[in-house]
Design a protein around this motif. Structure first.
Motif, mmCIF file in Angstrom:
data_model
loop_
_atom_site.group_PDB
_atom_site.id
_atom_site.type_symbol
_atom_site.label_atom_id
_atom_site.label_comp_id
_atom_site.label_asym_id
_atom_site.label_seq_id
_atom_site.Cartn_x
_atom_site.Cartn_y
_atom_site.Cartn_z
ATOM 1 N N VAL A 81 -21.394 24.329 24.266
ATOM 2 C CA VAL A 81 -20.544 23.842 23.033
ATOM 3 C C VAL A 81 -20.956 22.678 22.275
ATOM 4 C CG1 VAL A 81 -17.676 22.504 23.093
ATOM 5 C CG2 VAL A 81 -18.813 24.636 24.446
ATOM 6 N N VAL A 82 -20.468 22.623 21.575
ATOM 7 C CA VAL A 82 -21.357 21.644 20.419
ATOM 8 C C VAL A 82 -19.775 21.163 19.691
ATOM 9 C CG1 VAL A 82 -21.999 21.507 17.778
ATOM 10 C CG2 VAL A 82 -22.836 23.316 19.302
ATOM 11 N N ASP A 83 -19.695 19.878 20.214
ATOM 12 C CA ASP A 83 -18.436 19.178 19.656
ATOM 13 C C ASP A 83 -19.095 17.840 18.827
ATOM 14 O OD1 ASP A 83 -15.820 18.385 18.819
ATOM 15 O OD2 ASP A 83 -15.474 18.051 20.881
ATOM 16 N N TYR A 84 -19.180 18.256 17.772
ATOM 17 C CA TYR A 84 -19.856 16.618 17.610
ATOM 18 C C TYR A 84 -19.158 17.063 15.553
ATOM 19 C CZ TYR A 84 -23.692 13.863 14.718
ATOM 20 O OH TYR A 84 -23.885 12.995 13.358
ATOM 21 N N PRO A 85 -18.420 15.122 15.562
ATOM 22 C CA PRO A 85 -17.862 15.367 14.876
ATOM 23 C C PRO A 85 -18.412 14.476 13.353
ATOM 24 C CG PRO A 85 -17.685 13.719 16.197
ATOM 25 C CD PRO A 85 -17.887 14.511 16.463
ATOM 26 N N GLY A 86 -19.610 14.699 13.034
ATOM 27 C CA GLY A 86 -20.444 13.441 12.194
ATOM 28 C C GLY A 86 -21.317 14.654 11.547
ATOM 29 N N ASP A 87 -21.710 14.171 10.647
ATOM 30 C CA ASP A 87 -22.440 15.141 9.477
ATOM 31 C C ASP A 87 -23.850 15.450 9.252
ATOM 32 O OD1 ASP A 87 -19.956 14.571 7.456
ATOM 33 O OD2 ASP A 87 -20.484 12.421 7.289
ATOM 34 N N SER A 88 -24.559 14.663 10.687
ATOM 35 C CA SER A 88 -25.607 14.889 10.969
ATOM 36 C C SER A 88 -25.954 16.222 11.354
ATOM 37 C CB SER A 88 -26.698 14.304 12.099
ATOM 38 O OG SER A 88 -26.403 12.933 11.363
ATOM 39 N N ILE A 89 -26.932 17.055 11.186
ATOM 40 C CA ILE A 89 -27.178 19.345 11.853
ATOM 41 C C ILE A 89 -27.283 18.696 12.599
ATOM 42 C CG2 ILE A 89 -29.549 18.643 10.849
ATOM 43 C CD1 ILE A 89 -29.337 21.734 9.828
ATOM 44 N N ASP A 118 -17.282 21.982 16.366
ATOM 45 C CA ASP A 118 -17.349 21.105 15.176
ATOM 46 C C ASP A 118 -18.894 20.750 14.712
ATOM 47 O OD1 ASP A 118 -16.610 19.263 13.620
ATOM 48 O OD2 ASP A 118 -15.635 18.021 14.753
ATOM 49 N N ALA A 119 -19.234 20.536 13.347
ATOM 50 C CA ALA A 119 -20.657 19.962 13.415
ATOM 51 C C ALA A 119 -20.779 19.888 12.156
ATOM 52 C CB ALA A 119 -21.433 21.292 13.505
ATOM 53 N N GLY A 120 -21.397 18.999 11.356
ATOM 54 C CA GLY A 120 -21.328 19.071 9.818
ATOM 55 C C GLY A 120 -22.055 20.413 9.190
ATOM 56 N N LYS A 121 -23.122 20.392 10.353
ATOM 57 C CA LYS A 121 -24.114 21.982 10.344
ATOM 58 C C LYS A 121 -24.359 21.993 11.037
ATOM 59 C CE LYS A 121 -26.407 22.071 5.787
ATOM 60 N NZ LYS A 121 -26.976 21.997 4.801
ATOM 61 N N TYR A 123 -16.250 23.070 0.405
ATOM 62 C CA TYR A 123 -16.374 22.535 1.349
ATOM 63 C C TYR A 123 -17.466 21.981 1.693
ATOM 64 C CZ TYR A 123 -13.690 25.427 2.796
ATOM 65 O OH TYR A 123 -12.591 26.825 3.309
ATOM 66 N N GLU A 124 -17.587 20.279 1.049
ATOM 67 C CA GLU A 124 -19.275 20.172 1.687
ATOM 68 C C GLU A 124 -20.659 20.431 1.935
ATOM 69 O OE1 GLU A 124 -20.425 15.516 1.343
ATOM 70 O OE2 GLU A 124 -18.102 15.779 2.167
ATOM 71 N N CYS A 125 -19.995 20.676 2.969
ATOM 72 C CA CYS A 125 -21.888 21.178 4.308
ATOM 73 C C CYS A 125 -22.000 22.881 3.752
ATOM 74 C CB CYS A 125 -20.707 20.879 5.764
ATOM 75 S SG CYS A 125 -19.974 22.855 5.788
ATOM 76 N N LEU A 143 -22.613 20.717 27.039
ATOM 77 C CA LEU A 143 -21.489 19.963 25.971
ATOM 78 C C LEU A 143 -22.728 19.528 24.531
ATOM 79 C CD1 LEU A 143 -19.461 19.297 24.267
ATOM 80 C CD2 LEU A 143 -18.701 17.642 25.938
ATOM 81 N N ILE A 144 -22.448 19.351 23.763
ATOM 82 C CA ILE A 144 -23.383 19.005 23.001
ATOM 83 C C ILE A 144 -22.708 18.093 21.984
ATOM 84 C CG2 ILE A 144 -24.822 18.896 20.972
ATOM 85 C CD1 ILE A 144 -26.137 21.717 22.263
ATOM 86 N N THR A 145 -22.712 16.936 21.577
ATOM 87 C CA THR A 145 -21.968 15.912 21.345
ATOM 88 C C THR A 145 -22.347 14.477 20.118
ATOM 89 O OG1 THR A 145 -21.629 14.317 22.894
ATOM 90 C CG2 THR A 145 -20.488 15.040 23.613
ATOM 91 N N SER A 146 -23.454 14.238 19.685
ATOM 92 C CA SER A 146 -23.975 14.231 18.896
ATOM 93 C C SER A 146 -25.202 15.102 17.979
ATOM 94 C CB SER A 146 -25.440 13.154 19.418
ATOM 95 O OG SER A 146 -26.131 12.599 18.577
ATOM 96 N N GLY A 147 -25.928 14.677 16.640
ATOM 97 C CA GLY A 147 -26.129 15.858 15.844
ATOM 98 C C GLY A 147 -27.942 15.406 16.490
#
Length: 485
Positions: free
Chosen positions: A91-99, A121-124, A30-32, A72-76
């Motif tokens: 709720v965290v729903d962020y499909p990007g790679d930022s922490i 969903d979260a990269g990390k 897993y990359e993350c 609802l948090i949708t951004s890193g």
């Protein structure tokens, strides 16, 4: 964290980098799943403020929205959360790679329909406990799943990606439905004061659970610390009260240090491979204190208070001890190793079972001791001692009759000096002692009763004078294992 403390924090990591790798990869598939020092450092000017106010919240900045009692948090980014939210969730729903950093600064969240915090969903994701803050996460008692098929989420703090927990604040987690803290990839705990009370598992990292440090208390109806693959404890302070296993990893359990106090468990430490390299460990178990097993015997999992259904057998499991101090009080086997044992250093003390279908030491393969000290007191029916592959000498004493609980047993040398003086909390008929003090060709005396003026630590007396009781027998160390009957 103010700017001055942030500067100290950065300086600290500059020094730490000499001995602590900048990155650690825990699950390369897993990359993350990479821990970076930068995970715990951010610019305070980039924070988004979320102030909880009962049934809603106020957001200052972008990346988070409020709908009723759900945030609802949708951004890193960095989200500083304070205040109280009743019957709501974050709720965290962020499909990007930022922490995504959730900086808890006096935050209290009680879930309405499921988790208090659901990282969908979260990269990390990193939950950071602001220094001096006290935070609370409580989930609902009855769940409405976001994912009915996967039955997710199912914990007060539930993360479907990498979950890091750090900071010098406090986090109180109550899992009223099932688990307390869950990371579906894994969980890394850097530090913090964490209290978990859960109906089912306390803290669960699916692929891995790594604890660098912290002050952690877990009360759980099932396993307290759990992983489907691996658990590693570097240091920290632990107080565990578990309905089933206190610390369970399916594949690998590594303890490098720390103070681990298990006051209640069905089995204390359990994994296919258990490695104890340091630390101070106390285990109280209704069954086995340390169990190395992989379940290949085809049996069903054990039920607290009941023996495993069908049993568990394997010759590929292991216990390795290279240091530390381990004390076990097991009503079943003290250690039950479906494979081999190797000990190079450290101390292992076992306050073992009374029933003859259990033993203080129980292993299927070999038991090789090249250093350290072992004292195993318990029943005689299945008693085992370190094997002849060892380079350090042992004596195994099987008494002709069962001795009463707390009957002092002492081994003295030819000058009357006590090498060992100990008591057991339960009845016993066997004593195994492995020590560098047992010299080949030397003679020793075994005494029962008498008194010792020293201080008893975990049943072993230190620093006192032994006044002899009744001499039981004498023996001469003839080889690696000497048996006295």
């Amino acid at each position: 964290m103010n700017l001055f403390r942030r500067a100290e924090f950065l300086a600290f990591f500059g020094i730490l980098a000499v001995s602590y790798s900048c990155t650690k990869v825990y699950a390369p598939e897993y990359e993350c799943n990479v821990e970076n020092e930068e995970d715990y450092v951010w610019d305070i000017s980039d924070e988004v403020s979320i102030v909880l106010n009962g049934t809603s919240a106020a957001v200052a900045g972008s990346g988070a929205t409020v709908k009723g009692s759900e945030i609802l948090i949708t951004s890193g980014g960095n989200y500083r959360i304070s205040g109280t939210l009743d019957n709501g969730r974050i709720v965290v729903d962020y499909p990007g790679d930022s922490i995504v950093r959730l900086i808890l600064d006096g935050a209290s969240v009680t879930g309405c329909t499921n988790s208090a915090v659901f990282i969908k969903d979260a990269g990390k994701a990193v939950v950071y406990l602001e220094e001096g803050s006290v935070n609370s996460l409580i989930d609902a008692t009855i769940y409405t799943y976001d994912d009915k098929t996967g039955e997710e989420p199912s914990a007060a703090l539930y993360c479907k990606s990498y979950l890091g927990i750090a900071g010098n604040g406090s986090l109180n987690v109550t899992g009223r439905f099932l688990d307390g803290i869950v990371g579906k990839d894994g969980v890394v705990i850097r530090n913090g004061t964490i209290r978990v009370n859960a109906v089912d598992d306390g803290i669960r990292g699916k692929d891995y659970l790594l604890i660098h440090d912290g002050d952690i208390t877990v009360t759980s109806g099932d396993d307290a610390l759990k992983s489907d693959i691996s658990i590693q404890i570097d240091t920290g302070k632990f107080l565990i009260d578990a309905g089933d296993d206190a610390i369970h990893a399916d594949t690998s359990l590594v303890i490098n240090g720390g103070s681990i106090n298990i006051t209640r468990s069905y089995e204390g430490l359990e994994s296919t491979a258990v490695n104890i390299n340091g630390g101070t460990i106390h285990v109280v178990a209704d069954d086995d204190g340390i169990n190395a097993a992989d379940g290949t015997g085809g049996g069903q999992p054990g039920i607290p208070g009941m023996p495993p259904q069908g049993g568990v057998t394997s010759g590929n499991c292991s216990l390795m001890i290279t240091g530390g101090y381990t004390w076990v009080n097991g009503s079943g086997d003290g250690i039950d190793i479906n494979g081999s044992v190797e000990m190079k250093a450290g101390t292992l003390i076992i306050d073992g079972p009374t029933a003859n279908n259990n033993g203080a030491l129980d292993y299927d393969g070999t038991c090789k001791v090249t250093g350290g000290t072992i004292l195993a007191i318990g029943s005689s029916g299945m008693a085992q001692a370190p094997g002849t592959v060892s380079t350090q000498n042992s004596v195994m004493i099987n008494f002709s009759s069962q001795q009463s609980a707390e009957t002092l047993v002492t081994i003295t040398d030819s000058n009357g000096n006590a090498l060992l003086s100990a008591i057991n909390s339960k009845k016993y008929q066997s004593v195994v002692y492995c020590s560098a003090d047992l010299a080949k060709g030397s003679s020793y005396d075994i005494y029962l009763a008498g008194t010792n003026s020293g201080t008893a630590i975990d049943g072993v007396f230190h620093g006192g004078q032994y006044t002899p009781g009744n001499k039981y027998k004498s023996f001469t160390v003839s080889g690696t294992l000497t048996q006295v009957r």
